[in-house]
Write a protein that holds these residues in place. Structure first.
Motif, PDB file in Angstrom:
ATOM      1  N   TRP A   2       0.836  -1.195   0.000  1.00 64.05           N
ATOM      2  CA  TRP A   2       0.000   0.000   0.000  1.00 64.05           C
ATOM      3  C   TRP A   2       0.872   1.246   0.000  1.00 64.05           C
ATOM      4  O   TRP A   2       2.040   1.209   0.351  1.00 64.05           O
ATOM      5  N   ASN A   3       0.271   2.357  -0.424  1.00 63.99           N
ATOM      6  CA  ASN A   3       0.875   3.677  -0.301  1.00 63.99           C
ATOM      7  C   ASN A   3       0.093   4.469   0.735  1.00 63.99           C
ATOM      8  O   ASN A   3      -1.135   4.392   0.777  1.00 63.99           O
ATOM      9  N   LEU A  85       7.400  -0.811  -6.588  1.00 64.05           N
ATOM     10  CA  LEU A  85       6.028  -1.134  -6.980  1.00 64.05           C
ATOM     11  C   LEU A  85       5.039  -0.053  -6.572  1.00 64.05           C
ATOM     12  O   LEU A  85       4.138   0.295  -7.323  1.00 64.05           O
ATOM     13  N   GLY A  86       5.198   0.474  -5.356  1.00 62.81           N
ATOM     14  CA  GLY A  86       4.261   1.494  -4.875  1.00 62.81           C
ATOM     15  C   GLY A  86       4.360   2.788  -5.655  1.00 62.81           C
ATOM     16  O   GLY A  86       3.339   3.369  -6.052  1.00 62.81           O
ATOM     17  N   SER A  87       5.583   3.246  -5.887  1.00 60.86           N
ATOM     18  CA  SER A  87       5.756   4.503  -6.638  1.00 60.86           C
ATOM     19  C   SER A  87       5.349   4.322  -8.092  1.00 60.86           C
ATOM     20  O   SER A  87       4.790   5.229  -8.709  1.00 60.86           O
ATOM     21  N   ASN A  88       5.611   3.151  -8.654  1.00 64.32           N
ATOM     22  CA  ASN A  88       5.210   2.900 -10.032  1.00 64.32           C
ATOM     23  C   ASN A  88       3.687   2.936 -10.170  1.00 64.32           C
ATOM     24  O   ASN A  88       3.147   3.517 -11.123  1.00 64.32           O
ATOM     25  N   TYR A  89       2.983   2.351  -9.186  1.00 64.81           N
ATOM     26  CA  TYR A  89       1.521   2.392  -9.210  1.00 64.81           C
ATOM     27  C   TYR A  89       1.030   3.833  -9.099  1.00 64.81           C
ATOM     28  O   TYR A  89       0.106   4.240  -9.807  1.00 64.81           O
ATOM     29  N   GLU A  92       1.443   5.686 -12.321  1.00 65.58           N
ATOM     30  CA  GLU A  92       0.503   5.234 -13.345  1.00 65.58           C
ATOM     31  C   GLU A  92      -0.951   5.571 -13.006  1.00 65.58           C
ATOM     32  O   GLU A  92      -1.823   5.447 -13.878  1.00 65.58           O
ATOM     33  N   ASN A  93      -1.199   5.975 -11.775  1.00 66.30           N
ATOM     34  CA  ASN A  93      -2.564   6.307 -11.340  1.00 66.30           C
ATOM     35  C   ASN A  93      -2.568   7.631 -10.582  1.00 66.30           C
ATOM     36  O   ASN A  93      -3.138   7.739  -9.486  1.00 66.30           O
ATOM     37  N   LYS A 161      11.057   6.643 -10.869  1.00 64.49           N
ATOM     38  CA  LYS A 161       9.772   6.352 -11.526  1.00 64.49           C
ATOM     39  C   LYS A 161       9.154   7.632 -12.080  1.00 64.49           C
ATOM     40  O   LYS A 161       8.479   7.611 -13.116  1.00 64.49           O
TER      41      LYS A 161
END
Length: 221
Positions: A2-3, A85-89, A92-93, A161
């Protein structure tokens, strides 16, 4: 994963839609049963609890004062250690238009001073890549160029990212290549809280300036 995301909406009609992003990563590498010795828990006090404390403290400071002109996001990313993974999400969102994101300052490993720079200094990964670090330094930030260019730290934290999407994004750090990196020995007792407090405090006024100005950093050729 989670972020954890906080938002302080800017108060200026003209600048309030512009975003300053202050970030860290809240994870470490977890429990490693194959680690030598009895301690299998990798607490990550410097990497990156220290950076997460900086983001939380800056959020507390901003929330307790006059509302900034620009909107400030305070984001602690999950799963940086698993490949960002969190920063990439988040990238992208994005909860706002990407063109409104003025700059990202990632905080990582500020729990001890780096002997390669002066005792009161922090360094900025990719300092030479944009004019953000030099402009913050003009406003009192004790930021200097990364003294470990061979380590490629600019590419090794969540800022990359954003940078790959064209956003001015750097990491603030003072990691002196200590031997507790990614080991179970990265524990609370190793943190220099006096240094860490001074490091965070030294960035308050420069970031306040950034959040209240119309300055837009640019990449250098």
């Amino acid at each position: 994963t989670w972020n954890a995301v906080g938002k302080l909406t800017g108060g200026d009609p003209a600048l309030g839609s512009e975003i300053i992003l202050l970030s860290s990563h809240l994870d470490h590498v977890g429990v490693r049963e194959n680690a030598p010795g009895d301690d299998k828990i990798f607490n990550g006090a410097d990497d990156d609890a220290s950076g997460t404390v900086a983001v939380i403290e800056l959020a507390r400071m901003f929330a307790s004062g006059k509302k900034p002109k620009r909107t400030v996001y305070f984001v602690c990313f999950g799963s940086e250690e698993a490949g960002g993974l969190g920063s990439n999400y988040f990238v992208e969102n994005l909860p706002f238009p990407k063109e409104k994101l003025i700059a990202n300052l990632q905080w990582e490993m500020i729990g001890r001073p780096d002997a390669k720079v002066k005792p009161d200094e922090l360094w900025l990964t990719g300092f030479e890549r944009s004019n953000l670090g030099s402009e913050l330094a003009k406003r009192g930030a004790k930021l200097v160029q990364d003294p470990h260019p061979g380590e490629n730290f600019f590419q090794r934290s969540d800022n990359i990212k954003f940078a790959r999407q064209g956003v001015i994004a750097h990491t603030v750090s003072s990691f002196g290549l200590h031997t507790d990196y990614h080991r179970a020995s990265d524990e609370l007792k190793t943190i220099d809280f006096g240094y860490m407090t001074r490091a965070i405090n030294s960035m308050v006024k420069p970031i306040e300036w950034l959040a209240n100005s119309d300055f837009r950093p640019v990449w250098n050729e």
